[in-house]
Design a protein around this motif. Sequence first.
Motif, PDB file in Angstrom:
ATOM      1  N   GLN A 198       0.814  -1.213   0.000  1.00 15.63           N
ATOM      2  CA  GLN A 198       0.000   0.000   0.000  1.00 15.63           C
ATOM      3  C   GLN A 198       0.850   1.267   0.000  1.00 15.63           C
ATOM      4  O   GLN A 198       0.313   2.379   0.059  1.00 15.63           O
ATOM      5  N   THR A 199       2.156   1.104  -0.098  1.00 19.44           N
ATOM      6  CA  THR A 199       3.038   2.246  -0.302  1.00 19.44           C
ATOM      7  C   THR A 199       2.709   2.872  -1.646  1.00 19.44           C
ATOM      8  O   THR A 199       2.765   2.201  -2.678  1.00 19.44           O
ATOM      9  N   SER A 200       2.345   4.140  -1.626  1.00 16.73           N
ATOM     10  CA  SER A 200       1.857   4.773  -2.849  1.00 16.73           C
ATOM     11  C   SER A 200       1.617   6.260  -2.582  1.00 16.73           C
ATOM     12  O   SER A 200       1.754   6.734  -1.450  1.00 16.73           O
ATOM     13  N   VAL A 201       1.258   6.970  -3.634  1.00 12.28           N
ATOM     14  CA  VAL A 201       0.759   8.331  -3.482  1.00 12.28           C
ATOM     15  C   VAL A 201      -0.752   8.270  -3.675  1.00 12.28           C
ATOM     16  O   VAL A 201      -1.233   7.716  -4.667  1.00 12.28           O
ATOM     17  N   TYR A 202      -1.480   8.827  -2.730  1.00 12.14           N
ATOM     18  CA  TYR A 202      -2.934   8.775  -2.752  1.00 12.14           C
ATOM     19  C   TYR A 202      -3.490  10.148  -3.125  1.00 12.14           C
ATOM     20  O   TYR A 202      -3.119  11.164  -2.538  1.00 12.14           O
ATOM     21  N   PHE A 203      -4.374  10.146  -4.109  1.00  3.31           N
ATOM     22  CA  PHE A 203      -5.001  11.378  -4.558  1.00  3.31           C
ATOM     23  C   PHE A 203      -6.500  11.312  -4.334  1.00  3.31           C
ATOM     24  O   PHE A 203      -7.145  10.305  -4.643  1.00  3.31           O
ATOM     25  N   CYS A 204      -7.033  12.401  -3.839  1.00  2.00           N
ATOM     26  CA  CYS A 204      -8.464  12.568  -3.709  1.00  2.00           C
ATOM     27  C   CYS A 204      -8.924  13.527  -4.800  1.00  2.00           C
ATOM     28  O   CYS A 204      -8.169  14.421  -5.219  1.00  2.00           O
ATOM     29  N   ALA A 205     -10.151  13.342  -5.276  1.00  2.00           N
ATOM     30  CA  ALA A 205     -10.707  14.237  -6.280  1.00  2.00           C
ATOM     31  C   ALA A 205     -12.191  14.425  -6.021  1.00  2.00           C
ATOM     32  O   ALA A 205     -12.826  13.607  -5.345  1.00  2.00           O
ATOM     33  N   SER A 206     -12.740  15.493  -6.565  1.00  2.00           N
ATOM     34  CA  SER A 206     -14.173  15.716  -6.465  1.00  2.00           C
ATOM     35  C   SER A 206     -14.683  16.293  -7.778  1.00  2.00           C
ATOM     36  O   SER A 206     -13.913  16.880  -8.553  1.00  2.00           O
ATOM     37  N   SER A 207     -15.976  16.105  -8.024  1.00  2.00           N
ATOM     38  CA  SER A 207     -16.604  16.703  -9.195  1.00  2.00           C
ATOM     39  C   SER A 207     -18.046  17.041  -8.863  1.00  2.00           C
ATOM     40  O   SER A 207     -18.667  16.412  -8.004  1.00  2.00           O
ATOM     41  N   ALA A 208     -18.573  18.057  -9.577  1.00  2.00           N
ATOM     42  CA  ALA A 208     -19.907  18.545  -9.260  1.00  2.00           C
ATOM     43  C   ALA A 208     -20.984  17.594  -9.756  1.00  2.00           C
ATOM     44  O   ALA A 208     -21.890  17.218  -9.040  1.00  2.00           O
TER      45      ALA A 208
ATOM     46  N   SER B 297     -15.649  18.384 -14.812  1.00  2.00           N
ATOM     47  CA  SER B 297     -14.235  18.164 -14.549  1.00  2.00           C
ATOM     48  C   SER B 297     -14.005  17.770 -13.104  1.00  2.00           C
ATOM     49  O   SER B 297     -14.743  18.149 -12.198  1.00  2.00           O
ATOM     50  N   TYR B 298     -12.974  16.962 -12.905  1.00  2.00           N
ATOM     51  CA  TYR B 298     -12.515  16.621 -11.566  1.00  2.00           C
ATOM     52  C   TYR B 298     -11.559  17.703 -11.077  1.00  2.00           C
ATOM     53  O   TYR B 298     -10.774  18.233 -11.857  1.00  2.00           O
ATOM     54  N   THR B 299     -11.584  17.938  -9.758  1.00  2.00           N
ATOM     55  CA  THR B 299     -10.549  18.730  -9.107  1.00  2.00           C
ATOM     56  C   THR B 299      -9.791  17.809  -8.175  1.00  2.00           C
ATOM     57  O   THR B 299     -10.405  17.135  -7.337  1.00  2.00           O
ATOM     58  N   PHE B 300      -8.491  17.741  -8.336  1.00  2.00           N
ATOM     59  CA  PHE B 300      -7.669  16.840  -7.534  1.00  2.00           C
ATOM     60  C   PHE B 300      -6.976  17.587  -6.409  1.00  2.00           C
ATOM     61  O   PHE B 300      -6.641  18.771  -6.529  1.00  2.00           O
ATOM     62  N   GLY B 301      -6.717  16.841  -5.318  1.00  2.00           N
ATOM     63  CA  GLY B 301      -5.858  17.354  -4.270  1.00  2.00           C
ATOM     64  C   GLY B 301      -4.395  17.164  -4.645  1.00  2.00           C
ATOM     65  O   GLY B 301      -4.085  16.589  -5.691  1.00  2.00           O
TER      66      GLY B 301
ATOM     67  N   LEU C 227       1.539  17.353 -13.856  1.00  2.00           N
ATOM     68  CA  LEU C 227       2.884  17.899 -13.767  1.00  2.00           C
ATOM     69  C   LEU C 227       3.642  17.129 -12.698  1.00  2.00           C
ATOM     70  O   LEU C 227       3.049  16.501 -11.822  1.00  2.00           O
ATOM     71  N   PRO C 228       4.967  17.162 -12.764  1.00  2.00           N
ATOM     72  CA  PRO C 228       5.762  16.399 -11.791  1.00  2.00           C
ATOM     73  C   PRO C 228       5.395  16.722 -10.349  1.00  2.00           C
ATOM     74  O   PRO C 228       5.257  17.885  -9.978  1.00  2.00           O
ATOM     75  N   SER C 229       5.194  15.673  -9.570  1.00  2.00           N
ATOM     76  CA  SER C 229       4.907  15.781  -8.129  1.00  2.00           C
ATOM     77  C   SER C 229       3.620  16.541  -7.812  1.00  2.00           C
ATOM     78  O   SER C 229       3.496  17.120  -6.728  1.00  2.00           O
ATOM     79  N   GLN C 230       2.673  16.539  -8.756  1.00  2.00           N
ATOM     80  CA  GLN C 230       1.393  17.197  -8.512  1.00  2.00           C
ATOM     81  C   GLN C 230       0.246  16.252  -8.822  1.00  2.00           C
ATOM     82  O   GLN C 230       0.426  15.227  -9.474  1.00  2.00           O
ATOM     83  N   GLY C 231      -0.942  16.619  -8.375  1.00  2.00           N
ATOM     84  CA  GLY C 231      -2.130  15.876  -8.751  1.00  2.00           C
ATOM     85  C   GLY C 231      -2.526  16.207 -10.177  1.00  2.00           C
ATOM     86  O   GLY C 231      -2.122  17.225 -10.724  1.00  2.00           O
ATOM     87  N   PRO C 232      -3.311  15.340 -10.802  1.00  2.00           N
ATOM     88  CA  PRO C 232      -3.769  15.627 -12.173  1.00  2.00           C
ATOM     89  C   PRO C 232      -4.566  16.913 -12.232  1.00  2.00           C
ATOM     90  O   PRO C 232      -5.208  17.328 -11.260  1.00  2.00           O
ATOM     91  N   GLU C 233      -4.531  17.513 -13.408  1.00  2.00           N
ATOM     92  CA  GLU C 233      -5.205  18.794 -13.636  1.00  2.00           C
ATOM     93  C   GLU C 233      -6.088  18.648 -14.862  1.00  2.00           C
ATOM     94  O   GLU C 233      -5.647  18.139 -15.907  1.00  2.00           O
ATOM     95  N   TYR C 234      -7.329  19.097 -14.777  1.00  2.00           N
ATOM     96  CA  TYR C 234      -8.245  19.042 -15.904  1.00  2.00           C
ATOM     97  C   TYR C 234      -7.746  19.922 -17.042  1.00  2.00           C
ATOM     98  O   TYR C 234      -7.279  21.042 -16.821  1.00  2.00           O
ATOM     99  N   VAL C 235      -7.844  19.395 -18.270  1.00  2.00           N
ATOM    100  CA  VAL C 235      -7.467  20.200 -19.436  1.00  2.00           C
ATOM    101  C   VAL C 235      -8.703  20.537 -20.262  1.00  2.00           C
ATOM    102  O   VAL C 235      -9.015  21.711 -20.480  1.00  2.00           O
ATOM    103  N   ILE C 236      -9.429  19.501 -20.706  1.00  2.00           N
ATOM    104  CA  ILE C 236     -10.565  19.748 -21.601  1.00  2.00           C
ATOM    105  C   ILE C 236     -11.364  18.465 -21.733  1.00  2.00           C
ATOM    106  O   ILE C 236     -10.853  17.377 -21.440  1.00  2.00           O
ATOM    107  N   HIS C 237     -12.635  18.579 -22.140  1.00  2.00           N
ATOM    108  CA  HIS C 237     -13.385  17.374 -22.472  1.00  2.00           C
ATOM    109  C   HIS C 237     -14.452  17.712 -23.498  1.00  2.00           C
ATOM    110  O   HIS C 237     -14.849  18.882 -23.645  1.00  2.00           O
ATOM    111  N   GLY C 238     -14.924  16.667 -24.213  1.00  2.00           N
ATOM    112  CA  GLY C 238     -15.937  16.874 -25.227  1.00  2.00           C
ATOM    113  C   GLY C 238     -16.630  15.569 -25.582  1.00  2.00           C
ATOM    114  O   GLY C 238     -16.188  14.492 -25.193  1.00  2.00           O
TER     115      GLY C 238
END
Lengths: 112, 111
Positions: A85-95, A100-104, B39-50
């Motif tokens: 379970q060693t890993s990087v954990y990301f949380c996300a949310s969407s409306a 679109s998702y917004t990630f932590g 981007l390196p060492s960051q969480g994913p970022e939304y770009v676009i969708h369709g």
Amino acid sequence: NAGVTQTPKFRVLKTGQSMTLLCAQDMNHEYMYWYRQDPGMGLRLIHYSVGEGTTAKGEVPDGYNVSRLKKQNFLLGLESAAPSQTSVYFCASSALRQESYTFGSGTRLTVV
Amino acid sequence: DAKTTQPNSMESNEEEPVHLPCNHSTISGTDYIHWYRQLPSQGPEYVIHGLTSNVNNRMASLAIAEDRKSSTLILHRATLRDAAVYYCILSRIQGAQKLVFGQGTRLTINP
């Protein structure tokens, strides 16, 4: 406007220990998600929630539990941590769906 | 979920346009096409969708083939800050939205 906040940012656990990762969003989003990312890999979905009080399994749910008691918070629990379970954990949310998702910024967890 | 195929890596030069391809031959009529970048060492970022029509926003453009079996993310003028892993993802309209990430394309920008 903080967006999605994850705590803690870093943690080292011993095998068998338990911990809870907290995800908080201030955007009033309905959907929330937990992903894990192993080195050189894409993200894999652990669990998700489509609203307060609901949870569902993703691709890799084993060894994890989640709770969504409040709309703005999504907790990820490890009852008995394992080195796998060693890993990087990301949380996300969407409306809504197809929004679109917004990630932590992630929680880097090491289990020794 | 339908799968996508992307090149493992691409390289481009600063201030030039970049075209990132994505194949999704098994796409269904109810699948949206999403692009995220990490981007390196960051969480994913939304770009676009369709869904069917080409889409533009301040970050990029999304060109969708007429048969929807492929799409291209276009960065009009790449900068060094665009160096990232770009993920092309399909998401079905029905049911809970779940984004399934593949390996993505690692984009390198040369100064």
